[in-house]
Design a protein around this motif. Sequence first.
Motif, PDB file in Angstrom:
ATOM      1  N   THR A 204      -3.756  13.861  -2.056  1.00 17.06           N
ATOM      2  CA  THR A 204      -3.456  12.310  -1.408  1.00 17.06           C
ATOM      3  C   THR A 204      -4.194  11.418  -2.019  1.00 17.06           C
ATOM      4  OG1 THR A 204      -2.584  13.706   0.281  1.00 17.06           O
ATOM      5  CG2 THR A 204      -2.860  11.384   0.622  1.00 17.06           C
ATOM      6  N   ASP A 205      -3.606  10.045  -2.543  1.00 16.18           N
ATOM      7  CA  ASP A 205      -4.228   9.096  -2.872  1.00 16.18           C
ATOM      8  C   ASP A 205      -3.815   7.772  -2.267  1.00 16.18           C
ATOM      9  OD1 ASP A 205      -6.427   9.906  -4.662  1.00 16.18           O
ATOM     10  OD2 ASP A 205      -4.259  10.536  -5.877  1.00 16.18           O
ATOM     11  N   THR A 206      -4.226   6.704  -2.013  1.00 16.73           N
ATOM     12  CA  THR A 206      -3.475   5.524  -1.683  1.00 16.73           C
ATOM     13  C   THR A 206      -3.758   4.483  -2.761  1.00 16.73           C
ATOM     14  OG1 THR A 206      -5.737   4.936  -0.591  1.00 16.73           O
ATOM     15  CG2 THR A 206      -4.157   5.592   0.811  1.00 16.73           C
ATOM     16  N   LEU A 207      -2.700   3.655  -2.983  1.00 15.15           N
ATOM     17  CA  LEU A 207      -2.769   2.855  -4.212  1.00 15.15           C
ATOM     18  C   LEU A 207      -2.175   1.555  -3.742  1.00 15.15           C
ATOM     19  CD1 LEU A 207      -2.927   2.534  -7.142  1.00 15.15           C
ATOM     20  CD2 LEU A 207      -0.339   3.018  -7.195  1.00 15.15           C
TER      21      LEU A 207
ATOM     22  N   GLY B 249       5.198   7.448  -0.318  1.00 17.35           N
ATOM     23  CA  GLY B 249       5.589   6.469   0.906  1.00 17.35           C
ATOM     24  C   GLY B 249       4.714   5.341   1.009  1.00 17.35           C
ATOM     25  N   HIS B 250       5.237   4.389   1.781  1.00 22.40           N
ATOM     26  CA  HIS B 250       4.504   3.096   2.033  1.00 22.40           C
ATOM     27  C   HIS B 250       3.629   3.356   3.284  1.00 22.40           C
ATOM     28  CE1 HIS B 250       6.100   1.174   5.480  1.00 22.40           C
ATOM     29  NE2 HIS B 250       7.219   1.633   4.980  1.00 22.40           N
ATOM     30  N   CYS B 251       2.458   2.993   3.369  1.00 18.22           N
ATOM     31  CA  CYS B 251       1.670   3.011   4.479  1.00 18.22           C
ATOM     32  C   CYS B 251       1.193   1.226   5.023  1.00 18.22           C
ATOM     33  CB  CYS B 251       0.328   3.510   4.180  1.00 18.22           C
ATOM     34  SG  CYS B 251      -0.659   2.870   2.871  1.00 18.22           S
ATOM     35  N   VAL B 252       2.151   0.546   5.108  1.00 16.46           N
ATOM     36  CA  VAL B 252       2.188  -0.718   5.532  1.00 16.46           C
ATOM     37  C   VAL B 252       2.185  -0.765   6.868  1.00 16.46           C
ATOM     38  CG1 VAL B 252       3.377  -3.150   5.617  1.00 16.46           C
ATOM     39  CG2 VAL B 252       3.168  -1.857   3.472  1.00 16.46           C
ATOM     40  N   ASN B 253       1.571  -1.530   7.876  1.00 16.28           N
ATOM     41  CA  ASN B 253       1.505  -1.449   8.999  1.00 16.28           C
ATOM     42  C   ASN B 253       3.072  -1.210   9.792  1.00 16.28           C
ATOM     43  OD1 ASN B 253      -1.145  -0.981   9.420  1.00 16.28           O
ATOM     44  ND2 ASN B 253      -1.549  -3.241   9.671  1.00 16.28           N
ATOM     45  N   ASP B 254       3.952  -2.220   9.335  1.00 17.27           N
ATOM     46  CA  ASP B 254       5.360  -2.387   9.772  1.00 17.27           C
ATOM     47  C   ASP B 254       6.104  -0.987   9.546  1.00 17.27           C
ATOM     48  OD1 ASP B 254       4.662  -5.035   9.915  1.00 17.27           O
ATOM     49  OD2 ASP B 254       5.972  -5.371   8.299  1.00 17.27           O
ATOM     50  N   GLU B 255       6.807  -0.596  10.465  1.00 20.84           N
ATOM     51  CA  GLU B 255       7.638   0.735  10.401  1.00 20.84           C
ATOM     52  C   GLU B 255       8.621   0.679   9.264  1.00 20.84           C
ATOM     53  OE1 GLU B 255       8.363   4.310  11.093  1.00 20.84           O
ATOM     54  OE2 GLU B 255       7.085   3.151  12.327  1.00 20.84           O
ATOM     55  N   SER B 256       9.099  -0.591   8.924  1.00 20.09           N
ATOM     56  CA  SER B 256      10.290  -0.911   7.803  1.00 20.09           C
ATOM     57  C   SER B 256       9.814  -1.998   7.113  1.00 20.09           C
ATOM     58  CB  SER B 256      11.343  -1.309   8.575  1.00 20.09           C
ATOM     59  OG  SER B 256      12.560  -1.102   7.360  1.00 20.09           O
ATOM     60  N   VAL B 257       9.700  -1.771   5.673  1.00 22.77           N
ATOM     61  CA  VAL B 257       9.475  -3.427   4.941  1.00 22.77           C
ATOM     62  C   VAL B 257      10.595  -3.697   4.187  1.00 22.77           C
ATOM     63  CG1 VAL B 257       6.778  -3.106   4.943  1.00 22.77           C
ATOM     64  CG2 VAL B 257       8.243  -1.818   3.056  1.00 22.77           C
TER      65      VAL B 257
ATOM     66  N   TRP C  83       0.898  -1.240  -0.093  1.00 26.56           N
ATOM     67  CA  TRP C  83      -0.121   0.018   0.040  1.00 26.56           C
ATOM     68  C   TRP C  83       0.766   1.390   0.066  1.00 26.56           C
ATOM     69  CZ3 TRP C  83      -5.184   0.278  -0.486  1.00 26.56           C
ATOM     70  CH2 TRP C  83      -5.751  -0.891  -0.422  1.00 26.56           C
ATOM     71  N   LEU C  84       0.515   2.142  -0.935  1.00 32.50           N
ATOM     72  CA  LEU C  84       1.473   3.372  -0.996  1.00 32.50           C
ATOM     73  C   LEU C  84       0.570   4.703  -0.814  1.00 32.50           C
ATOM     74  CD1 LEU C  84       3.153   2.360  -4.374  1.00 32.50           C
ATOM     75  CD2 LEU C  84       4.183   2.256  -2.055  1.00 32.50           C
ATOM     76  N   VAL C  85       1.170   5.567  -0.145  1.00 35.08           N
ATOM     77  CA  VAL C  85       0.492   6.961  -0.114  1.00 35.08           C
ATOM     78  C   VAL C  85       1.186   7.886  -0.947  1.00 35.08           C
ATOM     79  CG1 VAL C  85       0.072   8.815   1.315  1.00 35.08           C
ATOM     80  CG2 VAL C  85       0.044   6.694   2.400  1.00 35.08           C
ATOM     81  N   ILE C  86       0.203   8.347  -2.015  1.00 33.00           N
ATOM     82  CA  ILE C  86       0.896   9.204  -3.070  1.00 33.00           C
ATOM     83  C   ILE C  86       0.251  10.674  -2.997  1.00 33.00           C
ATOM     84  CG2 ILE C  86       1.053   9.472  -5.663  1.00 33.00           C
ATOM     85  CD1 ILE C  86       0.863   6.612  -5.540  1.00 33.00           C
ATOM     86  N   GLN C  87       1.105  11.570  -2.749  1.00 37.42           N
ATOM     87  CA  GLN C  87       0.730  12.943  -2.714  1.00 37.42           C
ATOM     88  C   GLN C  87       1.160  13.637  -4.278  1.00 37.42           C
ATOM     89  OE1 GLN C  87       2.847  13.939   0.850  1.00 37.42           O
ATOM     90  NE2 GLN C  87       0.713  14.392   1.860  1.00 37.42           N
ATOM     91  N   SER C  88       0.382  14.370  -4.644  1.00 31.67           N
ATOM     92  CA  SER C  88       0.768  15.002  -6.164  1.00 31.67           C
ATOM     93  C   SER C  88       0.238  16.401  -6.080  1.00 31.67           C
ATOM     94  CB  SER C  88       0.469  14.424  -7.162  1.00 31.67           C
ATOM     95  OG  SER C  88      -1.104  14.116  -7.473  1.00 31.67           O
ATOM     96  N   ASN C  89       0.695  17.338  -6.783  1.00 32.70           N
ATOM     97  CA  ASN C  89       0.233  18.812  -7.138  1.00 32.70           C
ATOM     98  C   ASN C  89       0.280  19.102  -8.810  1.00 32.70           C
ATOM     99  OD1 ASN C  89       2.981  19.086  -7.693  1.00 32.70           O
ATOM    100  ND2 ASN C  89       3.187  21.024  -6.786  1.00 32.70           N
ATOM    101  N   VAL C  90      -0.149  17.825  -9.587  1.00 34.12           N
ATOM    102  CA  VAL C  90       0.047  18.003 -10.973  1.00 34.12           C
ATOM    103  C   VAL C  90      -0.988  18.735 -11.421  1.00 34.12           C
ATOM    104  CG1 VAL C  90       0.165  16.495 -12.923  1.00 34.12           C
ATOM    105  CG2 VAL C  90       1.231  15.784 -11.104  1.00 34.12           C
ATOM    106  N   THR C  91      -2.204  18.578 -11.154  1.00 28.34           N
ATOM    107  CA  THR C  91      -3.248  19.328 -11.846  1.00 28.34           C
ATOM    108  C   THR C  91      -3.340  20.874 -11.473  1.00 28.34           C
ATOM    109  OG1 THR C  91      -5.134  18.506 -10.268  1.00 28.34           O
ATOM    110  CG2 THR C  91      -4.580  17.191 -12.428  1.00 28.34           C
ATOM    111  N   ASP C  92      -2.895  21.159 -10.384  1.00 20.83           N
ATOM    112  CA  ASP C  92      -2.794  22.538  -9.791  1.00 20.83           C
ATOM    113  C   ASP C  92      -1.654  22.682  -8.843  1.00 20.83           C
ATOM    114  OD1 ASP C  92      -3.141  25.035  -8.411  1.00 20.83           O
ATOM    115  OD2 ASP C  92      -5.338  24.656  -7.975  1.00 20.83           O
TER     116      ASP C  92
END
Length: 159
Positions: free
Chosen positions: A94-97, A139-147, A79-88
Amino acid sequence: MKQLRRSIKEVVMAGMCLVMAASCHWGGTVFHQCHAVNTGGWQRSDTLLFELPVLPRQKEVDFLVDVRYTGEFPYRHLWLVIQSNVTDSLLWQTDTLCCTLYDEKGNFAGTGMAGVYQVEVPLATCIPDGSSCARVKIGHCVNDESVKGIMDVGIRVKE
């Protein structure tokens, strides 16, 4: 014997990197960049920053996320957290993927060889504002602090 095995492994890994780098030149690609992840594990606090070039204004583009990984990754999904400012450029979204790295049977979902696999996951289709300061943070949003097991994460933009 150990040193020979290590040398062979290094040659195979170098060959894989060359093959993956050569595959980056598919038609329609406007931008493609990968960042290596810490070999000791990807910390939840480690955010990868991609600074995009000026993208075609008022043209629809597709964003894809590339993930290169090994069998050390312990889960089926990344699971990834993705932040972008592409359209503005002034507005951050912020999205999760969810990136599926293994199928239901535990087989690698991506393509690859020699223990390194890659998946390409569609993120979004949008029309950029033509800003020169467009950025994407991952960034990742996996429950583990480090993957462990994630080698590279990249962004591909295609027309």
